[in-house]
Design an enzyme around this catalytic site. Sequence first.
Site, PDB file in Angstrom:
ATOM      1  N   MET A  85      59.114  39.293  19.378  1.00  0.00           N
ATOM      2  CA  MET A  85      58.685  37.903  19.177  1.00  0.00           C
ATOM      3  C   MET A  85      59.134  37.003  20.331  1.00  0.00           C
ATOM      4  O   MET A  85      58.423  36.082  20.715  1.00  0.00           O
ATOM      5  CB  MET A  85      59.196  37.362  17.838  1.00  0.00           C
ATOM      6  CG  MET A  85      58.585  38.068  16.626  1.00  0.00           C
ATOM      7  SD  MET A  85      56.774  38.133  16.638  1.00  0.00           S
ATOM      8  CE  MET A  85      56.374  36.401  16.618  1.00  0.00           C
ATOM      9  N   ASP A 115      48.224  23.293  30.158  1.00  0.00           N
ATOM     10  CA  ASP A 115      48.562  21.872  30.245  1.00  0.00           C
ATOM     11  C   ASP A 115      48.492  21.373  31.683  1.00  0.00           C
ATOM     12  O   ASP A 115      47.969  20.287  31.946  1.00  0.00           O
ATOM     13  CB  ASP A 115      49.960  21.631  29.679  1.00  0.00           C
ATOM     14  CG  ASP A 115      50.364  20.171  29.760  1.00  0.00           C
ATOM     15  OD1 ASP A 115      49.592  19.311  29.283  1.00  0.00           O
ATOM     16  OD2 ASP A 115      51.450  19.878  30.308  1.00  0.00           O
ATOM     17  N   HIS A 164      64.873  36.126  13.348  1.00  0.00           N
ATOM     18  CA  HIS A 164      66.323  36.018  13.495  1.00  0.00           C
ATOM     19  C   HIS A 164      66.659  35.345  14.826  1.00  0.00           C
ATOM     20  O   HIS A 164      66.046  35.670  15.841  1.00  0.00           O
ATOM     21  CB  HIS A 164      66.967  37.408  13.502  1.00  0.00           C
ATOM     22  CG  HIS A 164      66.889  38.110  12.200  1.00  0.00           C
ATOM     23  ND1 HIS A 164      65.776  38.832  11.820  1.00  0.00           N
ATOM     24  CD2 HIS A 164      67.768  38.205  11.184  1.00  0.00           C
ATOM     25  CE1 HIS A 164      65.984  39.347  10.619  1.00  0.00           C
ATOM     26  NE2 HIS A 164      67.184  38.981  10.213  1.00  0.00           N
TER      27      HIS A 164
END
Length: 157
Positions: free
Chosen positions: A112, A127, A76
């Site tokens: 999440m 990175d 959501h």
Amino acid sequence: MNEDLTHFRNGRPAMVDVSGKQATVREAVAEGLVRMSPQTLALVSGATPKGDVAQIASLAGITGAKRTADLIPLCHPLPLDKVDVVVTPDPDAPGLKVVATARTTGRTGVEMEALTAVSVACLTIYDMLKAQQKDLVIGPIQLVAKSGGRSGTWQRD
């Protein structure tokens, strides 16, 4: 298909219906680690040619949390009240530890968002340091605690 899995209905993927749930303050804390050599960790103590690794990873994690529903199909979209991402050296690992806290007042949890914040921060660290060290290792990434909602408070042992 197991009907106990909340993201499946009649064997099909489904977004969980939270319309009947009460809006409460919900918070989640997640953590992750990027392991590296002591030499790379020493390099990170200062700014790298790409910038301050911890600050850039923290900002990336915050941005990632805000984009969670764009990345996880059945998540959501949430109005986040707080996202905090802290990146600190862990000489014992050795590596950089990432801790993210996400908070909202809503009908569904922010686990999440906290996990996405940690994941994106760890990927940003990778990175930025991959040119220095090819064998960086990300993980574990895990939920540490959550509170709010019907299921209440949970804390990892």
